[in-house]
Design an enzyme around this catalytic site. Structure first.
Site, mmCIF file in Angstrom:
data_model
loop_
_atom_site.group_PDB
_atom_site.id
_atom_site.type_symbol
_atom_site.label_atom_id
_atom_site.label_comp_id
_atom_site.label_asym_id
_atom_site.label_seq_id
_atom_site.Cartn_x
_atom_site.Cartn_y
_atom_site.Cartn_z
ATOM 1 N N TRP A 148 29.266 35.794 63.716
ATOM 2 C CA TRP A 148 27.998 35.139 63.869
ATOM 3 C C TRP A 148 27.411 36.707 63.405
ATOM 4 C CZ3 TRP A 148 27.933 30.947 63.348
ATOM 5 C CH2 TRP A 148 28.488 29.694 63.684
ATOM 6 N N ASP B 99 20.157 38.643 67.767
ATOM 7 C CA ASP B 99 20.565 37.233 67.764
ATOM 8 C C ASP B 99 21.043 37.499 69.512
ATOM 9 O OD1 ASP B 99 21.805 34.380 68.329
ATOM 10 O OD2 ASP B 99 23.218 35.366 66.021
ATOM 11 N N LYS C 277 22.912 26.814 74.449
ATOM 12 C CA LYS C 277 24.039 27.188 74.992
ATOM 13 C C LYS C 277 23.671 27.252 76.296
ATOM 14 C CE LYS C 277 25.277 29.209 70.543
ATOM 15 N NZ LYS C 277 26.440 28.354 70.818
HETATM 16 N N1 PMP Z 1 25.100 32.633 66.915
HETATM 17 C C1 PMP Z 1 25.580 33.063 67.428
HETATM 18 C C2 PMP Z 1 26.027 34.199 68.499
HETATM 19 C C3 PMP Z 1 26.313 31.588 67.869
HETATM 20 O O1 PMP Z 1 27.473 31.859 69.264
HETATM 21 C C4 PMP Z 1 26.245 30.492 67.389
HETATM 22 C C5 PMP Z 1 26.534 29.392 66.647
HETATM 23 N N2 PMP Z 1 26.127 28.196 67.633
HETATM 24 C C6 PMP Z 1 24.964 30.613 65.327
HETATM 25 C C7 PMP Z 1 23.971 32.073 66.274
HETATM 26 C C8 PMP Z 1 24.697 29.507 64.867
HETATM 27 O O2 PMP Z 1 23.978 28.602 65.334
HETATM 28 P P1 PMP Z 1 23.508 27.334 64.797
HETATM 29 O O3 PMP Z 1 24.241 26.343 65.232
HETATM 30 O O4 PMP Z 1 22.035 27.167 66.267
HETATM 31 O O5 PMP Z 1 22.811 27.644 63.614
#
Ligand code: PMP
Length: 422
Positions: A161, A233, A257
């Site tokens: 990520w 993040d 989450k």
């Molecule tokens: N950052 C992290 C740490 C993730 O686990 C995720 C996956 N859901 C994301 C970013 C991307 O998030 P989204 O699906 O809300 O775009």
């Protein structure tokens, strides 16, 4: 109720003066008898639309969902949403039907923000934004709002990520990777002492918990530039433990989450950083527009924000994030112990000091057993244990809402499975 005299062509429509009269199924204790049955039985329908089903019967219908997100939500939050779904607090409509900028929704978003501020002890120096677009959108929004195209920024990459965030930032500024754990398969966080941070970087970006690899920062680096800020993040460990927000200039987290459904992204940003967006920044992504309008610009994802609010309220009722952290430590502790005590039958590659409390990846020594493991777990109502496709193996995501009973059940299943297959 007296009937309205039929004085105008449409007067008969006015006779149904009470809204609920047109919904016979909502009337309390309506019984009907099945006419052909020798022994008549009656089905009574009490006014359960507004009552909570008992927790116990609900639990029996549900699985233990170990998905990485969207993920399991607290049962009492779901039940509360259920009771309020049809008619939100006497408004005569659901949250999905109300104006996304009207006073009822405003009260919902304001309460959600106040509760989040209480949970994380967020001062008035920070704006709290509830945005659309998921955390992925923030991979672009962060550089677009915080720096200009020629600015240098640092990325510390402890998983995929963080890597995605870095790659997106390349479109909008000059990011530099100050450390990348990829060659070691992302299993640790480096020592902060040896990092070569840029002295002029506008910000240092980390992913506080790498959802796929299960690597979690337990403390935080300080940016190389004394005027720079730390950006995190926190999608997959948001509200799982207390965090000193003052260490960060900006925190962002996709809700799906720990704190709500997909479609909402929360941004906590120091107010003095807002208002310097690059010229090309779309209005959708501009923090100032959202901050000036209390997140109500651009059609906020209302139902999702409402759900987040219920989760924040629930976390406060549980005693706040210190209590939540204790529960999470206990759950993660018994799972990691089971893995470590399995004599190699199960293995977690992540360095012990940075193992995630939220996402527990593990492999089976006999990888040919993985499909059987997943199938048998599913039979026991434990689902979504398959690791991310990029790493394989298993991953148990045990967010705040995963009950201890779910982790205990998984651990006994793992022990039984090992006894059968060792
Ligand atoms: N950052 C992290 C740490 C993730 O686990 C995720 C996956 N859901 C994301 C970013 C991307 O998030 P989204 O699906 O809300 O775009």
């Amino acid at each position: 109720m007296a009937a309205t005299p039929l004085t105008t062509p449409n007067a008969h429509l006015l006779q149904k003066t009470h809204h609920s009269q047109s919904h016979a199924f909502l009337k309390p204790k309506t019984a009907f008898h099945y006419p052909t049955s020798r022994k008549p039985f009656s089905v009574s329908c009490s006014s359960t639309i507004q009552d909570r089903p008992s927790l116990q019967s609900q639990s029996q219908d549900r699985v233990f969902n170990f998905a990485a997100g969207p993920a399991t939500l607290p049962e009492n939050v779901l039940l509360k949403a259920q009771t309020e779904l049809y008619n939100w607090r006497g408004s005569g409509m659901s949250v999905m039907e109300m104006s996304h900028r009207g006073k009822d929704f405003r009260s919902i978003i304001e309460k959600a923000e106040a509760d989040l501020r209480a949970l994380l002890n967020i001062s008035e120096d920070y704006a709290v934004l509830f945005l659309q677009g998921g955390a992925t959108t923030q991979f672009a929004s962060v550089p677009l709002n915080l720096c200009q195209p020629d600015d240098t920024v640092d990325y510390l990459v402890t998983g995929s990520w963080g890597d995605k965030a870095f790659k997106e930032a390349k479109k909008y500024c000059k990011p530099k990777v100050v450390w990348n754990g990829k060659s070691e398969n992302y299993m640790r966080v480096p020592s902060f002492d040896g990092l070569e941070l840029s002295p002029n970087a506008k910000y240092l970006h980390i992913c506080a918990n790498e959802t796929i690899y299960g690597v979690e920062f337990k403390d935080y680096p300080v940016p190389g530039n004394p005027n720079g800020i730390l950006v995190a993040d926190m999608s997959s460990n948001f509200c799982s433990k207390p965090v000193d927000v003052t260490k960060f200039g900006l925190i962002y987290a996709g809700a799906q989450k720990n704190v709500g459904p997909s479609g909402v992204c929360i941004v906590i940003v120091r107010k003095d950083l807002i208002g310097n967006a690059q010229e090309i920044t779309p209005v959708m992504l501009d923090y100032k527009i959202h901050a000036d309008n209390n997140s109500l610009y651009n059609t906020p994802p209302c139902f999702g924000i409402y759900m987040c609010g219920l989760v924040f309220e629930d976390l406060l009722e549980q005693g706040g994030l210190k209590e939540v952290e204790k529960k999470n430590e206990k759950k993660a502790g018994i799972l990691y112990n089971a893995i470590d005590e399995s004599k190699g039958f199960y293995r977690c590659p992540v360095e012990k000091s940075v193992r995630s409390l939220m996402n527990v990846p593990f492999t089976l020594e006999k990888s040919e057993l993985e499909a059987v493991f997943l199938k048998e777990a599913e039979k026991e109502k434990m689902v979504q244990l398959k690791g991310h496709r990029s790493v394989g193996g298993m991953r148990a995501s045990i967010y705040n809402a995963m009950p201890l009973a779910g982790v205990e059940k998984l651990v006994s299943f793992m022990k039984d499975f090992q006894a059968k297959h060792a």
